[in-house]
Design a protein around this motif. Sequence first.
Motif, mmCIF file in Angstrom:
data_model
loop_
_atom_site.group_PDB
_atom_site.id
_atom_site.type_symbol
_atom_site.label_atom_id
_atom_site.label_comp_id
_atom_site.label_asym_id
_atom_site.label_seq_id
_atom_site.Cartn_x
_atom_site.Cartn_y
_atom_site.Cartn_z
ATOM 1 N N GLY A 87 0.684 -1.605 -0.476
ATOM 2 C CA GLY A 87 -0.073 -0.015 0.281
ATOM 3 C C GLY A 87 0.544 0.910 -0.194
ATOM 4 N N ASP A 88 2.104 1.329 -0.534
ATOM 5 C CA ASP A 88 3.127 2.507 -0.191
ATOM 6 C C ASP A 88 3.240 3.351 -1.811
ATOM 7 O OD1 ASP A 88 4.540 0.406 -1.187
ATOM 8 O OD2 ASP A 88 6.044 0.733 0.787
ATOM 9 N N GLY A 89 2.639 2.481 -2.377
ATOM 10 C CA GLY A 89 3.242 2.798 -4.145
ATOM 11 C C GLY A 89 4.553 2.970 -4.482
ATOM 12 N N VAL A 90 5.278 2.079 -3.049
ATOM 13 C CA VAL A 90 6.142 1.583 -3.985
ATOM 14 C C VAL A 90 6.285 -0.214 -4.608
ATOM 15 C CG1 VAL A 90 8.839 0.201 -3.338
ATOM 16 C CG2 VAL A 90 7.459 2.506 -2.240
ATOM 17 N N ILE A 91 7.703 -0.239 -5.839
ATOM 18 C CA ILE A 91 7.508 -1.578 -6.451
ATOM 19 C C ILE A 91 8.777 -1.742 -5.703
ATOM 20 C CG2 ILE A 91 7.602 -2.452 -8.790
ATOM 21 C CD1 ILE A 91 5.472 -1.984 -8.309
ATOM 22 N N GLU A 92 8.764 -3.226 -5.352
ATOM 23 C CA GLU A 92 9.932 -3.898 -5.109
ATOM 24 C C GLU A 92 10.434 -5.206 -5.457
ATOM 25 O OE1 GLU A 92 12.487 -5.668 -0.909
ATOM 26 O OE2 GLU A 92 10.222 -4.456 -0.536
ATOM 27 N N ALA A 93 11.682 -5.397 -6.101
ATOM 28 C CA ALA A 93 11.790 -6.443 -6.672
ATOM 29 C C ALA A 93 13.179 -8.026 -6.801
ATOM 30 C CB ALA A 93 11.168 -5.665 -8.746
ATOM 31 N N ILE A 94 12.844 -9.109 -6.968
ATOM 32 C CA ILE A 94 13.870 -9.042 -6.402
ATOM 33 C C ILE A 94 14.563 -10.292 -7.663
ATOM 34 C CG2 ILE A 94 15.722 -11.158 -4.750
ATOM 35 C CD1 ILE A 94 14.016 -9.164 -2.598
ATOM 36 N N ARG A 95 15.220 -10.476 -7.570
ATOM 37 C CA ARG A 95 15.327 -12.535 -8.539
ATOM 38 C C ARG A 95 15.506 -13.319 -8.293
ATOM 39 N NH1 ARG A 95 19.069 -10.912 -13.742
ATOM 40 N NH2 ARG A 95 20.271 -9.053 -12.287
ATOM 41 N N MET A 96 15.692 -14.286 -7.485
ATOM 42 C CA MET A 96 15.498 -15.578 -6.052
ATOM 43 C C MET A 96 17.206 -15.236 -6.558
ATOM 44 S SD MET A 96 13.231 -18.695 -6.196
ATOM 45 C CE MET A 96 13.442 -19.762 -7.681
ATOM 46 N N ASN A 97 17.882 -16.209 -8.417
ATOM 47 C CA ASN A 97 19.155 -16.126 -7.736
ATOM 48 C C ASN A 97 19.839 -14.866 -7.688
ATOM 49 O OD1 ASN A 97 18.539 -14.841 -10.186
ATOM 50 N ND2 ASN A 97 19.690 -15.661 -11.136
ATOM 51 N N ARG A 98 19.717 -13.319 -7.035
ATOM 52 C CA ARG A 98 20.839 -12.380 -6.808
ATOM 53 C C ARG A 98 19.611 -11.965 -5.774
ATOM 54 N NH1 ARG A 98 23.625 -10.364 -12.290
ATOM 55 N NH2 ARG A 98 24.377 -12.312 -12.778
ATOM 56 N N PRO A 99 19.939 -12.825 -4.739
ATOM 57 C CA PRO A 99 17.909 -11.675 -3.396
ATOM 58 C C PRO A 99 18.849 -10.669 -3.101
ATOM 59 C CG PRO A 99 19.611 -13.535 -2.368
ATOM 60 C CD PRO A 99 19.927 -13.627 -4.034
ATOM 61 N N ASP A 100 20.669 -10.025 -3.537
ATOM 62 C CA ASP A 100 21.558 -9.484 -2.574
ATOM 63 C C ASP A 100 20.849 -8.082 -3.377
ATOM 64 O OD1 ASP A 100 22.381 -10.470 -4.495
ATOM 65 O OD2 ASP A 100 24.848 -9.584 -4.132
ATOM 66 N N GLU A 101 20.725 -8.185 -4.476
ATOM 67 C CA GLU A 101 20.187 -7.277 -5.480
ATOM 68 C C GLU A 101 18.993 -6.970 -5.499
ATOM 69 O OE1 GLU A 101 21.235 -7.865 -9.231
ATOM 70 O OE2 GLU A 101 23.966 -8.903 -8.286
ATOM 71 N N ARG A 102 18.623 -6.158 -4.872
ATOM 72 C CA ARG A 102 16.661 -4.922 -4.594
ATOM 73 C C ARG A 102 16.592 -3.743 -5.189
ATOM 74 N NH1 ARG A 102 13.812 -7.483 1.015
ATOM 75 N NH2 ARG A 102 15.193 -9.573 1.303
ATOM 76 N N VAL A 103 15.482 -4.115 -5.475
ATOM 77 C CA VAL A 103 14.565 -2.636 -7.115
ATOM 78 C C VAL A 103 13.888 -1.826 -6.121
ATOM 79 C CG1 VAL A 103 14.016 -1.852 -8.668
ATOM 80 C CG2 VAL A 103 15.936 -4.064 -8.677
ATOM 81 N N HIS A 104 14.287 -0.297 -5.190
ATOM 82 C CA HIS A 104 12.759 -0.752 -4.973
ATOM 83 C C HIS A 104 12.951 0.845 -5.880
ATOM 84 C CE1 HIS A 104 14.813 -2.449 -1.522
ATOM 85 N NE2 HIS A 104 13.090 -2.116 -1.167
ATOM 86 N N LEU A 105 11.101 1.521 -6.546
ATOM 87 C CA LEU A 105 10.622 1.963 -7.360
ATOM 88 C C LEU A 105 9.581 2.632 -6.757
ATOM 89 C CD1 LEU A 105 11.952 0.144 -10.495
ATOM 90 C CD2 LEU A 105 13.621 2.519 -9.740
ATOM 91 N N THR A 106 9.565 3.974 -6.953
ATOM 92 C CA THR A 106 8.307 5.311 -6.463
ATOM 93 C C THR A 106 7.886 4.359 -8.215
ATOM 94 O OG1 THR A 106 8.806 6.583 -8.057
ATOM 95 C CG2 THR A 106 9.112 6.910 -4.968
ATOM 96 N N LEU A 107 6.334 4.547 -8.112
ATOM 97 C CA LEU A 107 5.554 3.965 -9.299
ATOM 98 C C LEU A 107 5.664 5.580 -10.677
ATOM 99 C CD1 LEU A 107 1.820 3.387 -7.862
ATOM 100 C CD2 LEU A 107 2.750 2.240 -8.868
ATOM 101 N N ALA A 108 6.037 6.387 -9.574
ATOM 102 C CA ALA A 108 6.363 7.995 -10.827
ATOM 103 C C ALA A 108 8.297 7.245 -11.441
ATOM 104 C CB ALA A 108 6.635 8.923 -9.960
ATOM 105 N N GLU A 109 9.036 6.543 -10.313
ATOM 106 C CA GLU A 109 10.455 6.025 -11.282
ATOM 107 C C GLU A 109 9.796 4.849 -12.151
ATOM 108 O OE1 GLU A 109 12.450 7.349 -7.587
ATOM 109 O OE2 GLU A 109 11.334 5.383 -7.642
ATOM 110 N N ALA A 110 9.446 4.074 -12.214
ATOM 111 C CA ALA A 110 9.066 3.016 -12.716
ATOM 112 C C ALA A 110 8.237 3.488 -14.263
ATOM 113 C CB ALA A 110 7.876 1.786 -11.924
#
Length: 327
Positions: A66-89
């Motif tokens: 509910g915070d308007g954020v997209i968080e995406a992680i690749r399963m084989n690289r869990p240390d590389e987390r992506v955080h984006l606002t909807l506007a950034e996406a």
Amino acid sequence: MDTDLADRLGAAPELRLASYTYSELFGHPPAGVWHAPGTVTLLADGPLRLTVAARWGAIVAAAPRGDGVIEAIRMNRPDERVHLTLAEAAAGAGPSWAGTALRGARAGATLLVNTDLPDGSGLGSAAATETAIGLALEDLVPGDTAAAGDRAGAAGPVGHRPGRALLGDRGLPFDLSAAGLRLMVIDTRVRDLPQPPIVEHSSVTEAAAALEAGAFEALGPMLTAAHAALADALAATVPAGRSAAPAADGAQQIDDVQQIAVSAALDGGALGARMLVDGPGRPACALLRAPVLTDVRRAITAAFSARRLRAPRLLTIEPAAGPRRHH
């Protein structure tokens, strides 16, 4: 109350693993798990493509936030987390491996993404990843159940289905097992710059007629003819002397590796074979009768070994279902 997909013993192991891993990473089960298959383009005439879906592809486990954020992680690289606002996406600030899928996000979401095979393997892994992410983001939009139902129908009458090929939106019979045939995808493991864009003009109408008549073996020579036409076209655009994944005693021309794969498959008894165009890869595919599967595998492996090239990845494809939500 729905059972978490990770606890459903009848579910595919890769789907259960995605659900379990999501729960471990984020402390709660995903709202759903989506799968988009990779596809093999057998023949094409301009934008019209004859394709089959494979069981390998991309899986996304996701839940809304509910915070308007997209968080995406690749399963084989869990240390590389992506955080984006909807506007950034929407502005395209997402990672390259997500393609353009994040640009269409309309609500916040947390996504765990797993791709079975690397880009360039011959199955369009990049496109499968983008499709799976897009499906998940759309399905997670509150109140969008009608659209979600429409998208689930992508695996229905006008989409990929087991034992079927797809020409545009036209389903065609292609039950390889029943016909005693196999479709092999050859991932040469060579990666380089994407090949120059070449527009293919194969006789997809003739191929469709053959499949409708059950004459699946007739597709073999069509594959080989398509390969020859593309090889001739590429020869005029690819500079000579470029080197592929290095061999122990020297270099091998990058685009020769597809010819090596195709020639070896034919020498091993395949009915037909062709290069595939898939991003940075140099894959190929072959249609063959089931009894010669071992012979073809040996011929291809021996051809690569003789040139001191890395052993190729050989995948046997059964036409599978299209994109869908599994939970």
